[in-house]
Structures are given as C-alpha cells and as structure tokens.
Design a protein around this motif. Structure first.
Motif, PDB file in Angstrom:
ATOM      1  N   LYS A  55       0.863  -1.179   0.000  1.00 39.58           N
ATOM      2  CA  LYS A  55       0.000   0.000   0.000  1.00 39.58           C
ATOM      3  C   LYS A  55       0.899   1.228   0.000  1.00 39.58           C
ATOM      4  O   LYS A  55       2.033   1.196   0.491  1.00 39.58           O
ATOM      5  CB  LYS A  55      -0.907   0.018   1.241  1.00 39.58           C
ATOM      6  CG  LYS A  55      -1.886  -1.147   1.327  1.00 39.58           C
ATOM      7  CD  LYS A  55      -2.998  -1.032   0.288  1.00 39.58           C
ATOM      8  CE  LYS A  55      -4.025  -2.143   0.465  1.00 39.58           C
ATOM      9  NZ  LYS A  55      -5.124  -2.039  -0.529  1.00 39.58           N
ATOM     10  N   TYR A  56       0.355   2.342  -0.516  1.00 38.67           N
ATOM     11  CA  TYR A  56       1.194   3.507  -0.723  1.00 38.67           C
ATOM     12  C   TYR A  56       0.649   4.733  -0.002  1.00 38.67           C
ATOM     13  O   TYR A  56      -0.556   4.879   0.209  1.00 38.67           O
ATOM     14  CB  TYR A  56       1.307   3.806  -2.222  1.00 38.67           C
ATOM     15  CG  TYR A  56       1.855   2.645  -2.996  1.00 38.67           C
ATOM     16  CD1 TYR A  56       3.215   2.397  -3.004  1.00 38.67           C
ATOM     17  CD2 TYR A  56       1.008   1.778  -3.691  1.00 38.67           C
ATOM     18  CE1 TYR A  56       3.736   1.312  -3.702  1.00 38.67           C
ATOM     19  CE2 TYR A  56       1.511   0.699  -4.381  1.00 38.67           C
ATOM     20  CZ  TYR A  56       2.881   0.471  -4.387  1.00 38.67           C
ATOM     21  OH  TYR A  56       3.384  -0.602  -5.066  1.00 38.67           O
ATOM     22  N   GLY A  57       1.600   5.610   0.369  1.00 43.29           N
ATOM     23  CA  GLY A  57       1.268   6.885   0.976  1.00 43.29           C
ATOM     24  C   GLY A  57       2.160   7.971   0.420  1.00 43.29           C
ATOM     25  O   GLY A  57       3.054   7.705  -0.397  1.00 43.29           O
ATOM     26  N   VAL A  58       1.952   9.232   0.881  1.00 43.06           N
ATOM     27  CA  VAL A  58       2.656  10.388   0.332  1.00 43.06           C
ATOM     28  C   VAL A  58       3.608  10.960   1.376  1.00 43.06           C
ATOM     29  O   VAL A  58       3.287  11.052   2.569  1.00 43.06           O
ATOM     30  CB  VAL A  58       1.654  11.466  -0.119  1.00 43.06           C
ATOM     31  CG1 VAL A  58       2.381  12.709  -0.610  1.00 43.06           C
ATOM     32  CG2 VAL A  58       0.752  10.918  -1.218  1.00 43.06           C
ATOM     33  N   LEU A  59       4.804  11.351   0.914  1.00 41.24           N
ATOM     34  CA  LEU A  59       5.813  12.020   1.730  1.00 41.24           C
ATOM     35  C   LEU A  59       5.972  13.455   1.267  1.00 41.24           C
ATOM     36  O   LEU A  59       5.682  13.785   0.117  1.00 41.24           O
ATOM     37  CB  LEU A  59       7.162  11.312   1.588  1.00 41.24           C
ATOM     38  CG  LEU A  59       7.259   9.830   1.940  1.00 41.24           C
ATOM     39  CD1 LEU A  59       8.588   9.283   1.447  1.00 41.24           C
ATOM     40  CD2 LEU A  59       7.118   9.620   3.437  1.00 41.24           C
ATOM     41  N   ASP A  60       6.482  14.299   2.156  1.00 42.90           N
ATOM     42  CA  ASP A  60       6.926  15.609   1.687  1.00 42.90           C
ATOM     43  C   ASP A  60       8.379  15.492   1.262  1.00 42.90           C
ATOM     44  O   ASP A  60       8.989  14.417   1.323  1.00 42.90           O
ATOM     45  CB  ASP A  60       6.726  16.686   2.755  1.00 42.90           C
ATOM     46  CG  ASP A  60       7.579  16.458   3.995  1.00 42.90           C
ATOM     47  OD1 ASP A  60       8.465  15.574   3.960  1.00 42.90           O
ATOM     48  OD2 ASP A  60       7.358  17.149   4.992  1.00 42.90           O
ATOM     49  N   GLY A  61       8.976  16.585   0.827  1.00 43.72           N
ATOM     50  CA  GLY A  61      10.340  16.525   0.320  1.00 43.72           C
ATOM     51  C   GLY A  61      11.361  16.125   1.354  1.00 43.72           C
ATOM     52  O   GLY A  61      12.450  15.650   1.021  1.00 43.72           O
ATOM     53  N   ALA A  62      11.026  16.295   2.644  1.00 40.89           N
ATOM     54  CA  ALA A  62      11.964  15.963   3.715  1.00 40.89           C
ATOM     55  C   ALA A  62      11.775  14.547   4.239  1.00 40.89           C
ATOM     56  O   ALA A  62      12.460  14.127   5.174  1.00 40.89           O
ATOM     57  CB  ALA A  62      11.808  16.961   4.861  1.00 40.89           C
ATOM     58  N   GLY A  63      10.826  13.801   3.681  1.00 37.68           N
ATOM     59  CA  GLY A  63      10.615  12.423   4.102  1.00 37.68           C
ATOM     60  C   GLY A  63       9.542  12.240   5.154  1.00 37.68           C
ATOM     61  O   GLY A  63       9.312  11.123   5.631  1.00 37.68           O
ATOM     62  N   LYS A  64       8.860  13.321   5.536  1.00 38.65           N
ATOM     63  CA  LYS A  64       7.787  13.223   6.522  1.00 38.65           C
ATOM     64  C   LYS A  64       6.539  12.619   5.874  1.00 38.65           C
ATOM     65  O   LYS A  64       6.150  12.988   4.769  1.00 38.65           O
ATOM     66  CB  LYS A  64       7.449  14.615   7.061  1.00 38.65           C
ATOM     67  CG  LYS A  64       6.340  14.612   8.101  1.00 38.65           C
ATOM     68  CD  LYS A  64       6.018  16.036   8.556  1.00 38.65           C
ATOM     69  CE  LYS A  64       4.862  16.049   9.530  1.00 38.65           C
ATOM     70  NZ  LYS A  64       4.519  17.432   9.956  1.00 38.65           N
ATOM     71  N   LYS A  65       5.899  11.672   6.572  1.00 42.12           N
ATOM     72  CA  LYS A  65       4.719  11.015   6.041  1.00 42.12           C
ATOM     73  C   LYS A  65       3.504  11.939   6.162  1.00 42.12           C
ATOM     74  O   LYS A  65       3.154  12.385   7.243  1.00 42.12           O
ATOM     75  CB  LYS A  65       4.457   9.708   6.782  1.00 42.12           C
ATOM     76  CG  LYS A  65       5.544   8.659   6.550  1.00 42.12           C
ATOM     77  CD  LYS A  65       5.254   7.374   7.301  1.00 42.12           C
ATOM     78  CE  LYS A  65       6.355   6.339   7.057  1.00 42.12           C
ATOM     79  NZ  LYS A  65       6.118   5.081   7.795  1.00 42.12           N
ATOM     80  N   LEU A  66       2.888  12.228   5.013  1.00 46.44           N
ATOM     81  CA  LEU A  66       1.724  13.104   4.986  1.00 46.44           C
ATOM     82  C   LEU A  66       0.419  12.309   5.053  1.00 46.44           C
ATOM     83  O   LEU A  66      -0.609  12.845   5.456  1.00 46.44           O
ATOM     84  CB  LEU A  66       1.732  13.943   3.703  1.00 46.44           C
ATOM     85  CG  LEU A  66       2.957  14.847   3.503  1.00 46.44           C
ATOM     86  CD1 LEU A  66       2.872  15.551   2.148  1.00 46.44           C
ATOM     87  CD2 LEU A  66       3.055  15.867   4.627  1.00 46.44           C
ATOM     88  N   THR A  67       0.456  11.051   4.620  1.00 49.24           N
ATOM     89  CA  THR A  67      -0.731  10.196   4.700  1.00 49.24           C
ATOM     90  C   THR A  67      -0.306   8.821   5.196  1.00 49.24           C
ATOM     91  O   THR A  67       0.873   8.460   5.158  1.00 49.24           O
ATOM     92  CB  THR A  67      -1.408  10.033   3.318  1.00 49.24           C
ATOM     93  OG1 THR A  67      -0.556   9.250   2.481  1.00 49.24           O
ATOM     94  CG2 THR A  67      -1.688  11.363   2.664  1.00 49.24           C
ATOM     95  N   LYS A  68      -1.259   8.053   5.633  1.00 48.78           N
ATOM     96  CA  LYS A  68      -1.005   6.657   5.972  1.00 48.78           C
ATOM     97  C   LYS A  68      -0.939   5.841   4.675  1.00 48.78           C
ATOM     98  O   LYS A  68      -1.503   6.237   3.660  1.00 48.78           O
ATOM     99  CB  LYS A  68      -2.120   6.123   6.873  1.00 48.78           C
ATOM    100  CG  LYS A  68      -2.168   6.775   8.252  1.00 48.78           C
ATOM    101  CD  LYS A  68      -3.295   6.184   9.081  1.00 48.78           C
ATOM    102  CE  LYS A  68      -3.339   6.822  10.467  1.00 48.78           C
ATOM    103  NZ  LYS A  68      -4.426   6.255  11.301  1.00 48.78           N
ATOM    104  N   PRO A  69      -0.292   4.701   4.692  1.00 50.92           N
ATOM    105  CA  PRO A  69      -0.240   3.852   3.490  1.00 50.92           C
ATOM    106  C   PRO A  69      -1.560   3.109   3.285  1.00 50.92           C
ATOM    107  O   PRO A  69      -1.718   1.960   3.672  1.00 50.92           O
ATOM    108  CB  PRO A  69       0.912   2.893   3.795  1.00 50.92           C
ATOM    109  CG  PRO A  69       0.946   2.803   5.277  1.00 50.92           C
ATOM    110  CD  PRO A  69       0.533   4.145   5.795  1.00 50.92           C
TER     111      PRO A  69
END
Length: 627
Positions: A55-69
């Motif tokens: 399952k996939y989720g989104v990161l910001d440019g610094a690697g912080k998880k913006l959504t759950k997978p």
C-alpha cells in the motif's frame, strides 16, 4: 572597503549557491511523473511516495509522512499533486496530503491539462460524466462532459470532448480549456450538428498517411471536422472562416503550403493555411502522397507532378514505390531516402497486375513483368565505422535492395533480389507455401565482401516457421551458406557460425564455418537460463574433443590448445577457464596459460573482471591489468 567587498562577494556566492540548490531541488521534484509499481522501487522517486505492505502513501520533500499507506496506487502528476487510487475509487491529493478532489471518482484524466501546462483535471463519476477542475480542486466550468472522448494537442488549449447538455443529449464539441475556464467553440453552421470527429491541428491528415508536420508546427488556428464519418470541413478558430463539410478528404502539401480538398474523385479545390485564397485546380489530381501529385492527363494516363515539376512519362497507372511506413530513418542515409522517393511503380495496363520500376527522370529500372515488388530491407551504415579502408567502402557501398516476385501457374514463386540499378543479383524458386524475408545486407569489415542474408519461411495460425537460411555474395550472387537450423552470422575476421537453440534439450548447437564457408566443426553448450545453467559462447575459436578430452581450434581448423582438458569454459573477452584433474587454470585465445593449474576452483567475476578463488575470493588475474 575591502571588508565590504568581501562581504558582498560572500553574500553573492551564498545567494548563488542557494539559488542553485533550490533550482536543482525543484528540477528534481518537478521531473517526477507517472509512478507505477516498478518505478516506486526507484530510490529517488521514493522521496515523495512510500510503500508498506503493498500500500502507498505520500511524503513531503523531507521524508515526513503526509498520509497513511492506505492506497493501491499513487501517481505523482504535477504542481505537487498526486492521484490516489483505493480499490476502484480515485481522488487528488495536494502537497499537504489533503484531498482537493475526494476519493469518489471512477477516473481522473489529465490529458486536457497536457495543453495548458498540466493545470487541469477531468474527473468522471461511474456514469462516465464529469467536470473540469483546476489545481485547487475548483470547478472551472459548469459544462458537463463525458469520459468517452478526450483528445488534445500540445500548445493549442483546444480539446475534442463530448458535451452533455441539460437534457442529457451528447455532442462532440471543440472546447477551449484554460487554467480557470472552459468554453465551447461553435463552428458556424454546425452548432446543432452531431459531428463525428474534430481534429485539432490537422491530426486527421496523419491518419490519411500524409505528413502535415510543418503545417502543425507553425499553425495554431485551423482544425478539421467530420460529419457522418465521410465528409470533412475546415474551420479557422480565430477568423471563424468555415470550409463546409462537403469534401471526401483533404491533404496538405508542404511545398505550396496549401490544403487540397477531395470532391468527386479529384482534389480540385485548395486554400492556404488560413483558409484564404481559394484556387480551383485545373489538374485532375487523384492522389497526393509525400508531395507527389498523381494526375490524369488528356490521354487518360497518369502523370506525376512534384514541386511544380512534371515527370517526362505517363502510364495507365502509377503508384509510389517508397512505403514510408517501412522506413527506419536511422537506418538509411538521406541520399537513399531521396533515391526511393524518386522511384515509382508503373503499369502498362490499368487492369494488368504486372508492374516494374521507373525513376522520376523516366529511366526504367525493371520491366513491367513482376506481380509484386517490395522494399524489404535497408542497409545499415552503423557498423561501418570500423572499416579501415574507407575508400573501398565508398566505392563498394552496398545498395539498398528490393524483392520482386512472380507467381507461377502452380502457385510457386520465382523471386529476384534486385539492386539499385534494377539488376537481379539473386534468383530463387520457392514452392507456393514458402515466402521470402530479406534479413540483412552487410559489407563485411574483414573480407570486404558484401553478404546478403535471406530466409524462406512458411505461414500458419501459430505464426511463421523458417524453412531455410541463406547467405549469398552480394556482388556475384553466389550461394555461400545454406542451412535449415539457424541464422548465419559473421564471427570477427575468421569465419561464420550458426547458433541453433534446442529448447527441448535446453542446449544450443553451434556450427562453425571458415572464411571459405567450409563447415569445420560443431559443438554444444548448455542453455538453461531459467535454472542458471548455461555456458557462454566461444569467440574466434571453438572447442573440439579427442579421446574424451577437450581442446581449442581456430576457424582455420588448426589446433590452438591440445585436447588435454576435462572441460573448457568460455567467459567472454577471449579468455577461458580450463579444468584438468579437478585443478583450474585460465587460458587466452592464443592458448597461453595465464593462471597455472590450481587446486582451488576458479570463477570469473564479471563486476571486477577478475578470475578469483571461489572460497577466498583472491584475484589471480584481472582483465584490466593483464600484465
């Protein structure tokens, strides 16, 4: 003053470095597109999308998880936006991981955004109906469209879409799509007509086998539209000029830069690129192809005009010989391309199937006696860089060749392979169930001979099955090698070989020929790639057996290494591992022992190009350091 200068200089350097860093980061960010399951494994692209338990989720440019997978798939599209898919539903996420379009849509299409620097979406529900949204997720128009048709063209802000009115009636319309608005462009006189096609920038021309690339590059105003699939018209979106849909076809001529329209069998009417300056053409033009105008003269024969120049001949029927769909422009020279543009098929009788070749100047290359003449292969110049005698190559450059055939009364075929001068260099007779394929024409680097490679094959529901492989001398037409096992290839400067893959036994059988095309040896290698059980081929030499032992011979059938080894393995680069009484060594192509026979097992490491001890990984010999 000096301190101030140094401070300013330091500030300038830091500012430049910061700007460069921001530029590189932004370039790297905005270059990410169209993620799929395979591309997610790419470390750079994982900067924005992460995976957990498929399952996939989104990161910001610094690697912080913006959504759950939570999603089955996430595609990075543009403007820091992502299309997320969960089960059968799709939505659009922004760079904060928030939905700007909810996860409720059947499909989200960015094709129309392709026109406007990728700033718009078309989102359709499960009835295949929807609206156009901007990058903020706001509806830019109350016009409702169907998912059934979305076509567009780069840089024109125009799309062909199916509009759904309040009553649910669907019409094909031309839509102008901007960042914040979408509006229908009506074609005067056809507001209520149900058109069957609208082609932005003459896309319809390419479908009729005519190049309009020059026109497309320089013209952003004219579209063609179709009514009832059979009648075409033209419309200038800037001047509202309309050419009514009463024509059966249209062609664009890049020389005159005019559009020719077909009516009642002839292209009798033309306009310029803005649909102005109409001209009624006196020439009875029946076909336009690659700037060639095929016309009917007063004797009811066909003539050809190109760029205003008329050919000095006429026949009951003429056809272009150069089939552009077969041409690979990276494989033929510009001169060869022009040469074939100047060849035409001619017929002595409009109903007769026999035809020959004639050039633009009226010179007959072949008599009108063939049922079929086909351009099948182009000589490939890419391998000639290594030819030492460039003068020889220029003098003996192999012509592009054609295959001409006649069907005999019993169904068999008499086939001539003809050169540029129209001469038959090879003649073959094939039974009716076999066909000919011209697989190669090459000038040998080493023998300085031209070789012609042919294959005869049969057709069936299961595909093509090769019957025989041939190699002829291009200049004399003499048959050099004929085999029914495998294609023939040249081996360095020493001879030829065929490689037959026996899929049942999982081996490959190599037959070796010297430069005189005399068969001098056959050897077998393991070929089970699936189970990692395969052996590399030999280069310039081949193994032979004597009294249960193996040695090496060259392509002159001379012994290079006596048959004293239990096994010889080729590892490429003209080096071989030899095994004798469970001891290992390394030979070169000349038979010299580079590594003495060791008790340890020796393997070749392809990464370091070194022969190593299989246990200690000690290097005995490396190809980059042969001394």
């Amino acid at each position: 003053m000096e301190k101030s200068f140094m401070t300013c200089n330091f500030y300038y350097v830091m500012k430049s470095l910061l700007f460069l860093l921001v530029f590189l980061v932004s370039e790297r960010f905005f270059s990410q597109r169209n993620y799929d399951e395979d591309s997610l494994r790419n470390a750079e692209r994982n900067r924005f999308i992460f995976e957990k338990n498929k399952k996939y989720g989104v990161l910001d440019g610094a690697g912080k998880k913006l959504t759950k997978p939570l999603y089955n798939n996430i595609s990075f599209v543009y403007n820091n936006l992502f299309i997320a898919t969960k089960d059968t539903l799709k939505g659009v996420l922004n760079k904060k991981g928030q939905f700007i379009l909810p996860l409720v849509y059947k499909d989200i299409d960015t094709n129309i955004g392709y026109l406007t620097d990728s700033k718009t979406f078309f989102a359709a529900d499960f009835n295949d109906e929807g609206f156009i949204y901007n990058k903020k997720g706001e509806k830019i128009s109350n016009l409702k469209f169907s998912l059934g048709k979305l076509s567009s063209s780069r840089g024109n802000h125009l799309a062909e879409m199916i509009l759904i009115n309040k009553e649910g009636y669907r019409q094909r319309k031309l839509v102008k799509v901007l960042d914040e608005s979408a509006s229908v462009i009506e074609i005067p006189g056809y507001e209520n007509e149900k058109l069957t096609g609208i082609f932005v920038n003459f896309e319809g021309f390419d479908k009729e086998n005519v190049s309009a690339r020059d026109f497309v590059r320089n013209n952003r105003s004219v579209i063609s539209f179709y009514k009832n699939h059979s009648h075409v018209g033209l419309f200038n979106i800037h001047t509202n000029k309309v050419i009514p849909a009463i024509y059966q076809g249209l062609k664009y001529d890049s020389f005159s830069k005019r559009i020719y329209l077909l009516k009642d069998k002839f292209y009798s009417f033309s306009v310029d690129g803005h649909l102005e300056n109409p001209i009624e053409n006196n020439d009875k033009i029946i076909k336009i192809h690659s700037d060639n105008f095929f016309c009917i003269n007063g004797k009811n024969n066909m003539i050809i005009k190109r760029n205003g120049i008329e050919v000095p001949f006429s026949y009951p029927k003429l056809e272009e010989y150069h089939d552009e769909s077969r041409v690979h422009y990276n494989q033929i020279s510009y001169q060869d391309h022009l040469y074939y543009r100047n060849l035409f098929k001619y017929y002595l009788n409009s109903d007769d199937k026999k035809h020959g070749l004639i050039n633009f100047q009226g010179k007959i290359l072949t008599k009108a006696e063939y049922d079929e003449i086909t351009l099948l292969f182009y000589s490939d110049d890419s391998n000639y860089d290594a030819v030492e005698n460039n003068k020889f190559y220029e003098e003996n450059k192999i012509d592009i060749v054609s295959v001409a055939q006649n069907i005999l009364s019993d169904g068999s075929k008499k086939i001539d392979v003809i050169n540029r001068k129209g001469n038959a260099i090879v003649t073959l007779n094939l039974p009716k169930n076999l066909f000919l394929y011209l697989s190669g024409v090459k000038l040998s680097h080493f023998t300085k001979n031209g070789n012609l490679f042919l294959e005869s094959y049969s057709k069936s529901d299961k595909g093509h099955s090769v019957d025989k492989f041939y190699m002829f001398n291009f200049y004399t037409g003499k048959l050099i090698i004929e085999t029914d096992k495998a294609p023939i290839s040249e081996v360095s400067n020493v001879g030829y070989k065929t490689v037959f893959h026996d899929t049942d036994k999982k081996v490959k059988i190599i037959t070796v020929y010297n430069l005189k095309a005399e068969k001098i040896g056959i050897y077998t290698l393991k070929n089970d790639w699936q189970n990692n059980d395969y052996e590399n081929d030999f280069d310039g030499v081949f193994p032979y057996k004597e009294n249960g032992k193996e040695g090496l011979k060259n392509f002159s059938n001379e012994i290079i290494v006596k048959a004293v080894y239990d096994k010889i393995k080729a590892v490429g680069n003209e080096f071989y591992i030899v095994i004798k009484d469970n001891k290992y060594g390394v030979l070169n192509n000349k038979g010299s022992l580079l590594v003495n026979e060791k008790s340890e097992e020796i393997v070749y490491d392809f990464y370091t190009k070194c022969f190593k001890d299989v246990v200690t990984w000690k290097s005995y010999f490396c190809l980059d350091n042969k001394k």
